[in-house]
Design an enzyme around this catalytic site. Structure first.
Site, PDB file in Angstrom:
ATOM      1  CE  LYS A 220      38.557  44.003  43.923  1.00 26.00           C
ATOM      2  NZ  LYS A 220      39.725  43.650  43.082  1.00 26.00           N
ATOM      3  NE  ARG A 254      40.590  49.963  40.628  1.00 23.49           N
ATOM      4  CZ  ARG A 254      39.361  49.637  40.996  1.00 23.49           C
ATOM      5  NH1 ARG A 254      39.170  48.819  42.005  1.00 23.49           N
ATOM      6  NH2 ARG A 254      38.318  50.137  40.353  1.00 23.49           N
TER       7      ARG A 254
HETATM    8  C1  8Y4 Z   1      32.811  46.640  46.680  1.00 20.72           C
HETATM    9  C2  8Y4 Z   1      33.411  47.586  45.916  1.00 20.72           C
HETATM   10  C3  8Y4 Z   1      32.916  45.314  46.324  1.00 20.72           C
HETATM   11  C4  8Y4 Z   1      34.133  47.238  44.795  1.00 20.72           C
HETATM   12  C5  8Y4 Z   1      33.618  44.974  45.185  1.00 20.72           C
HETATM   13  C6  8Y4 Z   1      34.240  45.941  44.423  1.00 20.72           C
HETATM   14  C7  8Y4 Z   1      40.449  45.811  40.320  1.00 20.72           C
HETATM   15  C8  8Y4 Z   1      40.447  46.678  39.212  1.00 20.72           C
HETATM   16  C9  8Y4 Z   1      38.425  46.439  39.969  1.00 20.72           C
HETATM   17  C10 8Y4 Z   1      41.698  45.257  40.740  1.00 20.72           C
HETATM   18  C11 8Y4 Z   1      42.712  46.477  38.944  1.00 20.72           C
HETATM   19  C12 8Y4 Z   1      35.902  46.159  42.633  1.00 20.72           C
HETATM   20  C13 8Y4 Z   1      38.708  47.945  37.946  1.00 20.72           C
HETATM   21  C14 8Y4 Z   1      36.205  45.508  41.352  1.00 20.72           C
HETATM   22  N1  8Y4 Z   1      39.184  45.695  40.783  1.00 20.72           N
HETATM   23  N2  8Y4 Z   1      41.555  47.012  38.523  1.00 20.72           N
HETATM   24  N3  8Y4 Z   1      39.170  47.054  39.003  1.00 20.72           N
HETATM   25  N4  8Y4 Z   1      42.787  45.626  40.018  1.00 20.72           N
HETATM   26  N5  8Y4 Z   1      43.842  46.790  38.292  1.00 20.72           N
HETATM   27  N6  8Y4 Z   1      34.893  45.522  43.272  1.00 20.72           N
HETATM   28  O1  8Y4 Z   1      41.804  44.450  41.667  1.00 20.72           O
HETATM   29  O2  8Y4 Z   1      36.471  47.138  43.007  1.00 20.72           O
HETATM   30  S1  8Y4 Z   1      36.696  46.630  40.052  1.00 20.72           S
END
Ligand code: 8Y4
Length: 278
Positions: A220, A254
């Protein structure tokens, strides 16, 4: 602590690794949805080999500013992947907020609904209650479109905790047993960099609540803000964050980088198992 998910009892004593499986259309393929389904299944199988305990299958982008995916499209992306991966016997989570996707995912063999909107969309709570799936309730401020302009909190830890507890109450009033509930403070969802790390620093406090805690910080932007690294250079930062969360009591992390996270957990748990020995 145990988490009841569609007849499976997940043991949350030792931290579990949830591997991320994104199902997004591949614009370079004329095979359309089938191509993205095959690629997602292949990726899921790879993450299981690397030691994932759970796979989180998602067909909706929750990145800041991402457009919403229509329900038919989300079903077409996610359901075939759930059907195919359910043959492996793996624990499957579906990342969705939509009632129809919740119901179809349950039919297709999913075990968990992972909802970044904490079952607040119309019909989502009743849909989840009509299944026996585990539910992960996450805190988010605003919507994926506007969440990064919604970062005013008197005390982010207090506010996130009281939101999660009130959602857990609402979910139980709808008929979902407390043993089916998992909470998540939503690292990166409507919080500043400092607030995200305040939440991570207070992971032990969230872990003391009577529900398993899931933490997602993999790759993130707050990790990029601290290290100065781009998305694909954030593996070390992500593994470090996952280890910190797990050491402070998170039950599930996760992650994108399952193999690296598994190595870190092995070293930590080996050390812990030798502690206090002569
Ligand atoms: C690069 C890759 C930069 C991915 C940002 C991201 C969470 C989640 C997401 C979390 C739960 C993400 C679906 C965001 N984050 N579910 N989901 N907890 N429970 N961004 O923190 O991965 S998506």
């Amino acid at each position: 602590m145990k988490w009841l998910c569609a007849g499976r009892k997940l043991n949350c004593e030792t931290p579990l690794i949830m591997g991320i499986v994104n199902v997004t259309p591949d614009s370079f393929s004329d095979g359309g949805e089938h191509y993205s389904c095959d690629k997602a299944v292949e990726h899921g199988l790879k993450l299981l080999e690397q030691g994932a305990d759970i796979l989180d299958i998602g067909g909706e982008s929750t990145r800041p500013g991402a457009p919403e995916v229509p329900v038919e499209e989300e079903l077409a992306r996610v359901i075939p992947v759930v059907e195919q991966l359910s043959e492996t016997g793996a624990i499957l989570s579906v990342d969705t907020s939509k009632p129809q996707v919740i119901l179809c995912a349950a039919q297709a063999g999913a075990h968990i609904i992972n909802d970044v909107r904490a079952l607040q969309w119309p019909g989502a709570l009743d849909a989840a209650a009509s299944t026996n799936l585990g539910v992960c309730l996450m805190h988010m401020r605003g919507t994926p479109k506007n969440m990064q302009s919604q970062t005013q909190y008197a005390d982010v830890v207090e506010e996130v905790e009281s939101f999660l507890l009130s959602r857990a109450q609402a979910v139980q009033r709808a008929g979902i047993r407390s043993e089916r509930i998992c909470l998540d403070y939503g690292f990166g969802f409507g919080k500043t960099v400092e607030q995200n790390f305040q939440l991570l620093a207070n992971t032990d406090r969230f872990a003391q609540l009577p529900y398993p805690l899931l933490v997602g910080l993999s790759r993130k932007s707050s990790l990029g803000a601290v290290t100065g690294r781009s998305v694909h250079e954030r593996v070390v930062a992500s593994v470090t964050g996952a280890l910190i969360a797990a050491q402070r009591g998170a039950s599930i992390v996760r992650v994108h980088d399952v193999a690296a996270t598994r190595d870190a957990f092995k070293i930590w748990l080996m050390t812990a198992s030798q502690t206090h020995k002569e």
